[in-house]
Motif scaffolding. Structure first.
Motif, mmCIF file in Angstrom:
data_model
loop_
_atom_site.group_PDB
_atom_site.id
_atom_site.type_symbol
_atom_site.label_atom_id
_atom_site.label_comp_id
_atom_site.label_asym_id
_atom_site.label_seq_id
_atom_site.Cartn_x
_atom_site.Cartn_y
_atom_site.Cartn_z
ATOM 1 N N PRO A 1 20.677 23.759 2.972
ATOM 2 C CA PRO A 1 19.588 21.276 2.643
ATOM 3 C C PRO A 1 20.663 21.099 3.224
ATOM 4 N N ASN A 2 22.519 20.827 3.470
ATOM 5 C CA ASN A 2 23.099 19.564 3.722
ATOM 6 C C ASN A 2 22.617 19.302 5.430
ATOM 7 N N LEU A 3 22.872 20.415 5.884
ATOM 8 C CA LEU A 3 22.815 20.458 7.445
ATOM 9 C C LEU A 3 20.901 20.319 8.252
ATOM 10 N N PRO A 4 20.362 18.918 7.789
ATOM 11 C CA PRO A 4 18.967 19.420 7.986
ATOM 12 C C PRO A 4 18.871 20.109 9.597
ATOM 13 N N GLY A 5 17.457 20.286 10.207
ATOM 14 C CA GLY A 5 17.811 20.838 11.557
ATOM 15 C C GLY A 5 18.628 22.407 11.756
ATOM 16 N N TRP A 6 19.230 22.357 11.161
ATOM 17 C CA TRP A 6 19.995 23.744 11.142
ATOM 18 C C TRP A 6 19.449 25.831 11.007
ATOM 19 N N GLU A 7 18.049 24.532 10.030
ATOM 20 C CA GLU A 7 17.979 25.957 10.178
ATOM 21 C C GLU A 7 15.887 26.500 10.512
ATOM 22 N N ARG A 8 15.750 25.555 12.059
ATOM 23 C CA ARG A 8 15.348 25.945 13.099
ATOM 24 C C ARG A 8 15.435 27.228 13.714
ATOM 25 N N PRO A 9 14.711 28.221 14.359
ATOM 26 C CA PRO A 9 15.190 29.537 14.776
ATOM 27 C C PRO A 9 15.916 29.219 16.011
ATOM 28 N N GLY A 10 17.152 29.318 16.759
ATOM 29 C CA GLY A 10 18.007 29.490 18.039
ATOM 30 C C GLY A 10 19.134 28.643 17.341
ATOM 31 N N ALA B 1 46.297 20.131 18.406
ATOM 32 C CA ALA B 1 45.998 18.927 17.833
ATOM 33 C C ALA B 1 45.246 18.736 17.126
ATOM 34 N N ARG B 2 44.255 17.792 16.246
ATOM 35 C CA ARG B 2 44.116 17.645 15.044
ATOM 36 C C ARG B 2 43.358 16.168 15.315
ATOM 37 N N ALA B 3 41.942 16.499 14.718
ATOM 38 C CA ALA B 3 40.747 15.712 14.707
ATOM 39 C C ALA B 3 39.814 16.065 13.404
ATOM 40 N N GLU B 4 39.381 15.122 12.418
ATOM 41 C CA GLU B 4 38.750 14.371 12.079
ATOM 42 C C GLU B 4 37.965 13.441 12.173
ATOM 43 N N GLU B 5 36.446 13.022 11.728
ATOM 44 C CA GLU B 5 35.300 12.194 11.877
ATOM 45 C C GLU B 5 34.573 12.721 10.530
ATOM 46 N N PRO B 6 33.386 11.565 9.822
ATOM 47 C CA PRO B 6 32.633 11.986 9.123
ATOM 48 C C PRO B 6 31.077 12.085 9.973
ATOM 49 N N SER B 7 31.177 12.878 9.122
ATOM 50 C CA SER B 7 30.050 13.801 9.973
ATOM 51 C C SER B 7 28.776 13.202 10.123
ATOM 52 N N ARG B 8 28.139 13.506 11.673
ATOM 53 C CA ARG B 8 26.702 13.130 12.065
ATOM 54 C C ARG B 8 25.841 14.772 11.652
ATOM 55 N N ALA B 9 25.948 15.046 10.477
ATOM 56 C CA ALA B 9 24.911 15.902 9.689
ATOM 57 C C ALA B 9 23.269 15.481 9.502
ATOM 58 N N GLU B 10 23.625 14.437 10.120
ATOM 59 C CA GLU B 10 22.008 13.614 9.515
ATOM 60 C C GLU B 10 20.894 14.942 10.495
ATOM 61 N N SER B 11 21.449 15.402 11.461
ATOM 62 C CA SER B 11 20.821 15.467 12.755
ATOM 63 C C SER B 11 21.367 17.258 13.183
ATOM 64 N N LEU B 12 20.675 17.488 14.166
ATOM 65 C CA LEU B 12 21.497 18.940 14.425
ATOM 66 C C LEU B 12 21.877 18.647 15.796
ATOM 67 N N ASP B 13 21.442 17.330 16.812
ATOM 68 C CA ASP B 13 21.246 16.455 17.838
ATOM 69 C C ASP B 13 22.331 16.167 17.382
ATOM 70 N N GLY B 14 22.272 15.562 16.808
ATOM 71 C CA GLY B 14 23.944 13.769 16.591
ATOM 72 C C GLY B 14 24.601 15.061 16.296
ATOM 73 N N LEU B 15 24.862 15.857 15.398
ATOM 74 C CA LEU B 15 25.948 17.098 15.555
ATOM 75 C C LEU B 15 26.485 17.894 16.053
ATOM 76 N N LEU B 16 25.562 18.418 16.921
ATOM 77 C CA LEU B 16 26.153 19.138 18.383
ATOM 78 C C LEU B 16 26.609 18.100 19.289
ATOM 79 N N ASP B 17 26.270 16.842 19.581
ATOM 80 C CA ASP B 17 26.754 15.590 20.576
ATOM 81 C C ASP B 17 27.901 15.503 19.808
#
Length: 420
Positions: free
Chosen positions: A191-200, A133-149
């Motif tokens: 810098p294109n993945l805001p929120g990922w610079e946080r510890p953990g 299986a494959r999948a592709e979507e526009p990224s919700r990279a504007e926030s860490l929580d949104g991308l993880l969801d």
């Protein structure tokens, strides 16, 4: 479907790319010498079946140097462990037809994930690399929580669609921009993945998959993909340069991925190219500021071309637009100066261009870059070619790493782990 090509020499692959990111911890093996030798024999047979595909006992004996009775015992144990299966007979030769064995595809599963600023791409493959299986979507990279969801939802849908539970995945490999700081669990230089610079932040990927997972720099994975499936196959010294929304480079030296002391080798976005240009943003890196997609658009607009994307600039250049041609010339000059520094230090045999600009505008860039390098480097410049893997380069690299890792994991769990 299969990726094309998928004939990878896994023992050689493990040697070439053995210094990739996280190492999955595996429990201890058998206690006595007889059991240890038996497991070693089975491991050798298992590896050769991966390398050779459908193979007979005599062929395995020749490839491993083990006796035919030893091969028979190893095959029986591997079959009981549901790692290999008989798959018919080899006919056409004189004498008795030979029974053939192959890896049991369902013995393991690999999830490959390419986390980009613009798109998220996933592929689920069985243990022999067959894509389920494959999948592709526009990224919700504007926030860490949104991308993880988003990743959690996509992974759940992908595994369910293939008839798997989330825990059935043997290993997941995530490719992201930036560098994983293992001390803090943060993602640096992304810098294109805001929120990922946080510890953990990186540890939160555990909510996406129930399987062991590996996080790798996306351009490093693209270089691995290029070495396993693309133009870098069989090339000992090459670099993969990705030019798109961001800029990065994967470095292969003596057939092995070179990471550097902090895992930051190849962060060429910070090369001092474009000094004095008002576009320069030191937070993103000087070279990336002037030569990434945004830089190309800004330079074109400064030259009087009203455009929306870098793709528009290159299409206008192909149509003969003077401002677009000047913007492309500036881009080629920036790329040539960056590559001159790379070549002076690394002396690669091959430069592979990828990413949105590297792949889509290669026809406009390779010739002027090569010609400019003639006057910038001491010796003959290396070959410069456009990647044949397209947007799947990172995904292919993740798949290659995952397949090699999964092979070892399923063997340890099924054969070496239990008491013998």
């Amino acid at each position: 479907m299969r990726w094309d090509p998928l004939e990878v020499n896994w023992p050689a692959f493990r040697g070439r790319y053995a210094n990739l990111g996280s190492v999955v911890s595996i429990g201890g093996g058998p206690a006595n010498t007889t059991s240890l030798l038996r497991v070693m024999n089975e491991r050798a047979v298992f590896a050769e079946i991966f390398r050779l595909g459908k193979v007979s006992r005599p062929e395995l004996a020749q490839a491993t140097g083990l006796s035919k009775p030893t091969i028979s015992v190893a095959l029986a144990d591997l079959e009981r462990a549901r790692l290999v299966r008989p798959v018919g007979l080899r006919t056409g030769n004189a004498g008795r037809a030979a029974l053939l064995y192959e890896i049991r595809p369902e013995a393991g599963w690999v999830l490959a994930v390419d986390v980009g600023r613009a798109y998220v791409r996933l592929a689920l493959a069985d243990l022999v690399g067959e894509i389920a299986a494959r999948a592709e979507e526009p990224s919700r990279a504007e926030s860490l929580d949104g991308l993880l969801d988003q990743l959690s939802r996509m992974v759940a849908g992908l595994t369910a669609g293939a008839g798997l539970a989330p825990g059935d995945v043997t290993v997941a490999v995530f490719g992201t921009p930036g560098i994983h700081d293992k001390e803090t669990g943060a993602l640096r230089l992304a810098p294109n993945l805001p929120g990922w610079e946080r510890p953990g932040a990186v540890e939160r990927l555990a909510v996406v998959t129930e399987s062991p997972y590996v996080l790798e720099n996306d351009v490093d994975l693209a270089a691995v993909g290029e070495g396993a499936y693309g133009l870098g196959e069989g090339v000992s010294h090459f670099v993969f340069v990705s030019i798109g929304t961001g800029i990065g480079m994967g470095v292969v030296i003596d057939g092995k991925l070179y990471r550097g002391s902090q895992g930051a080798a190849g962060e060429i976005s910070y090369l001092p190219v474009g000094e004095g240009d008002p576009l320069v943003d030191l937070g993103r890196g000087m070279f990336e500021s002037v030569a990434s997609a945004g830089g190309v658009v800004a330079i074109a607009e400064r030259l009087g071309l009203s455009t929306g994307t870098a793709k528009d600039v290159f299409e206008a250049a192909r149509a003969g637009n003077e401002a677009a041609l000047k913007a492309v010339a500036a881009e080629a000059d920036h790329v040539a100066h960056a590559l001159a520094g790379v070549i002076a230090v690394l002396d690669p045999e091959l430069v592979v261009l990828g990413g949105g600009i590297g792949a889509q505008a290669g026809d406009l860039l390779i010739r002027p870059v090569s010609e400019r390098l003639e006057s910038l480097v001491a010796l003959r410049p290396p070959r410069i070619e456009v990647s044949t893997l397209g947007p799947d380069a990172v995904l292919l690299g993740a798949l290659a790493v995952g397949l090699a890792t999964a092979r070892d994991l399923v063997f340890e769990r099924a054969v070496a782990g239990p008491a013998r």
